[in-house]
Design a protein around this motif. Structure first.
Motif, PDB file in Angstrom:
ATOM      1  N   ASP A 135       0.865  -1.177   0.000  1.00  0.00           N
ATOM      2  CA  ASP A 135       0.000   0.000   0.000  1.00  0.00           C
ATOM      3  C   ASP A 135       0.906   1.233   0.000  1.00  0.00           C
ATOM      4  O   ASP A 135       1.511   1.551   1.023  1.00  0.00           O
ATOM      5  CB  ASP A 135      -0.896  -0.007   1.243  1.00  0.00           C
ATOM      6  CG  ASP A 135      -1.858   1.173   1.281  1.00  0.00           C
ATOM      7  OD1 ASP A 135      -1.636   2.145   0.531  1.00  0.00           O
ATOM      8  OD2 ASP A 135      -2.814   1.137   2.068  1.00  0.00           O
ATOM      9  N   PRO A 136       1.013   1.934  -1.139  1.00  0.00           N
ATOM     10  CA  PRO A 136       1.927   3.079  -1.226  1.00  0.00           C
ATOM     11  C   PRO A 136       1.670   4.145  -0.162  1.00  0.00           C
ATOM     12  O   PRO A 136       2.617   4.682   0.421  1.00  0.00           O
ATOM     13  CB  PRO A 136       1.653   3.629  -2.631  1.00  0.00           C
ATOM     14  CG  PRO A 136       1.149   2.461  -3.409  1.00  0.00           C
ATOM     15  CD  PRO A 136       0.345   1.663  -2.429  1.00  0.00           C
ATOM     16  N   ASP A 183       6.224   3.258  -8.420  1.00  0.00           N
ATOM     17  CA  ASP A 183       6.120   1.861  -7.994  1.00  0.00           C
ATOM     18  C   ASP A 183       7.172   1.020  -8.723  1.00  0.00           C
ATOM     19  O   ASP A 183       8.030   1.552  -9.438  1.00  0.00           O
ATOM     20  CB  ASP A 183       4.708   1.319  -8.229  1.00  0.00           C
ATOM     21  CG  ASP A 183       4.334   1.236  -9.710  1.00  0.00           C
ATOM     22  OD1 ASP A 183       5.216   1.453 -10.582  1.00  0.00           O
ATOM     23  OD2 ASP A 183       3.149   0.963  -9.998  1.00  0.00           O
ATOM     24  N   HIS A 184       7.101  -0.293  -8.549  1.00  0.00           N
ATOM     25  CA  HIS A 184       8.106  -1.201  -9.111  1.00  0.00           C
ATOM     26  C   HIS A 184       8.153  -1.168 -10.635  1.00  0.00           C
ATOM     27  O   HIS A 184       9.179  -1.489 -11.240  1.00  0.00           O
ATOM     28  CB  HIS A 184       7.822  -2.638  -8.652  1.00  0.00           C
ATOM     29  CG  HIS A 184       6.565  -3.214  -9.218  1.00  0.00           C
ATOM     30  ND1 HIS A 184       5.312  -2.860  -8.745  1.00  0.00           N
ATOM     31  CD2 HIS A 184       6.350  -4.102 -10.234  1.00  0.00           C
ATOM     32  CE1 HIS A 184       4.391  -3.509  -9.439  1.00  0.00           C
ATOM     33  NE2 HIS A 184       4.980  -4.265 -10.335  1.00  0.00           N
ATOM     34  N   ALA A 230      12.440   9.270  -2.638  1.00  0.00           N
ATOM     35  CA  ALA A 230      13.238   8.163  -3.165  1.00  0.00           C
ATOM     36  C   ALA A 230      13.176   6.950  -2.241  1.00  0.00           C
ATOM     37  O   ALA A 230      13.119   5.805  -2.708  1.00  0.00           O
ATOM     38  CB  ALA A 230      14.691   8.601  -3.358  1.00  0.00           C
ATOM     39  N   ARG A 231      13.169   7.200  -0.935  1.00  0.00           N
ATOM     40  CA  ARG A 231      13.098   6.079   0.013  1.00  0.00           C
ATOM     41  C   ARG A 231      11.775   5.332  -0.107  1.00  0.00           C
ATOM     42  O   ARG A 231      11.734   4.103  -0.039  1.00  0.00           O
ATOM     43  CB  ARG A 231      13.303   6.590   1.445  1.00  0.00           C
ATOM     44  CG  ARG A 231      14.761   6.802   1.833  1.00  0.00           C
ATOM     45  CD  ARG A 231      14.912   7.019   3.318  1.00  0.00           C
ATOM     46  NE  ARG A 231      14.431   8.320   3.728  1.00  0.00           N
ATOM     47  CZ  ARG A 231      15.195   9.403   3.819  1.00  0.00           C
ATOM     48  NH1 ARG A 231      16.484   9.323   3.524  1.00  0.00           N
ATOM     49  NH2 ARG A 231      14.697  10.552   4.222  1.00  0.00           N
ATOM     50  N   VAL A 232      10.684   6.074  -0.283  1.00  0.00           N
ATOM     51  CA  VAL A 232       9.381   5.431  -0.438  1.00  0.00           C
ATOM     52  C   VAL A 232       9.338   4.648  -1.751  1.00  0.00           C
ATOM     53  O   VAL A 232       8.879   3.504  -1.791  1.00  0.00           O
ATOM     54  CB  VAL A 232       8.245   6.468  -0.397  1.00  0.00           C
ATOM     55  CG1 VAL A 232       6.884   5.775  -0.613  1.00  0.00           C
ATOM     56  CG2 VAL A 232       8.232   7.198   0.934  1.00  0.00           C
ATOM     57  N   SER A 233       9.837   5.252  -2.826  1.00  0.00           N
ATOM     58  CA  SER A 233       9.864   4.572  -4.128  1.00  0.00           C
ATOM     59  C   SER A 233      10.660   3.275  -4.030  1.00  0.00           C
ATOM     60  O   SER A 233      10.264   2.243  -4.600  1.00  0.00           O
ATOM     61  CB  SER A 233      10.487   5.482  -5.198  1.00  0.00           C
ATOM     62  OG  SER A 233       9.658   6.602  -5.458  1.00  0.00           O
ATOM     63  N   GLU A 234      11.760   3.324  -3.326  1.00  0.00           N
ATOM     64  CA  GLU A 234      12.607   2.131  -3.178  1.00  0.00           C
ATOM     65  C   GLU A 234      11.851   1.023  -2.451  1.00  0.00           C
ATOM     66  O   GLU A 234      11.923  -0.160  -2.821  1.00  0.00           O
ATOM     67  CB  GLU A 234      13.874   2.488  -2.403  1.00  0.00           C
ATOM     68  CG  GLU A 234      14.854   1.343  -2.280  1.00  0.00           C
ATOM     69  CD  GLU A 234      16.132   1.738  -1.560  1.00  0.00           C
ATOM     70  OE1 GLU A 234      16.968   0.843  -1.322  1.00  0.00           O
ATOM     71  OE2 GLU A 234      16.287   2.929  -1.227  1.00  0.00           O
TER      72      GLU A 234
END
Length: 260
Positions: free
Chosen positions: A84-85, A215-216, A250-254
């Motif tokens: 869940d983003p 997301d991925h 960037a940390r969340v995207s990772e």
């Protein structure tokens, strides 16, 4: 004191091989894989055989190189489906708010446009009518411009139809439409810097900087936006506020599986 839970040491030792395969992201020879994992080839081989039996790794019969197997892929896909983003981004937004002392908002792309789904309000009050559920302009706000810059062009064209016009904008015009040429220039700027900003607009006296979260698959799923008074929120692309925002996004995207 936290009670240490008993584990199986051999599983943790063998897990280093899987970690190396994930970090490297490419098929590896036994000697290189073992070396990276800090063990001898003779020690690594039995682990790889067992992992192969489980489908966690597979070996190319021609090159002899090892890579992640079909079961590892299934595990990764299930994990990504459960992500869940917003849930992942909320703690990061809270920490960012504490560090910079400004309001931090998270937005998703809703059916009516970019929609605020979470806000961490700073101790310094700002006169902005924004709360959870607020739909913001997709062309005239930092949050909206981030979505416009990284969404598929056809989708952006449809979303911005009411705010972007092919006609020349007359000076002093009261509506909030902008020309297509101006909009394209703004989006080029966003892509160049990896984030968007709005200086003293659309609300006088308020600055905002927004960064995309991917997301991925490389799709934009969230926008993380910092909002604050012009006198205290530095909108410089390389300022401290922008740097902190880039790191947080960037940390969340990772965590969502995105690789730049």
């Amino acid at each position: 004191m936290k009670k240490e839970r008993r584990g199986i040491q051999s599983v943790e030792v063998g897990g280093k091989l899987l970690t190396v395969l994930v970090d490297e992201g490419t098929p590896m020879l036994l000697r290189d894989l073992a070396q990276k994992a800090g063990m001898t080839s003779a020690k690594a081989h039995p682990y790889l055989v067992s992992f192969g039996n489980l489908g966690l790794i597979q070996q190319d019969p021609q090159s002899g190189r090892y890579e992640l197997g079909h079961f590892a892929l299934q595990m990764g896909l299930i994990s990504l489906q459960r992500v869940d983003p917003v849930k992942i981004a909320i703690p990061e937004a809270s920490l960012l708010c504490d560090r910079i002392g400004h309001t931090v908002a998270l937005a998703v792309l809703g059916s009516s446009g970019p929609t605020i789904v979470h806000m961490n309000e700073s101790r310094h009050a700002i006169h902005v009518r924004m709360r959870t559920g607020t739909v913001v302009s997709i062309a005239n706000t930092a949050t909206g411009r981030v979505f416009s810059a990284f969404l598929p062009p056809k989708q952006v064209e449809k979303l911005t139809a009411r705010e972007v016009t092919d006609d020349t904008i007359v000076a002093g015009q009261t509506d909030k439409k902008i020309s297509k040429k101006e909009h394209e220039a703004l989006l080029a700027d966003v892509r160049q810097h990896g984030m968007a900003r709005a200086v003293g607009e659309p609300i006088a006296g308020i600055n905002a900087i927004s960064a995309p979260i991917f997301d991925h698959a490389g799709n934009i799923v969230l926008a993380m936006t910092i909002i604050g008074p012009m006198g205290t929120l530095d909108p410089d692309w390389n300022g401290e506020t922008a740097v902190e925002l880039r790191k947080s996004a960037a940390r969340v995207s990772e965590q969502l599986g995105y690789t730049a």
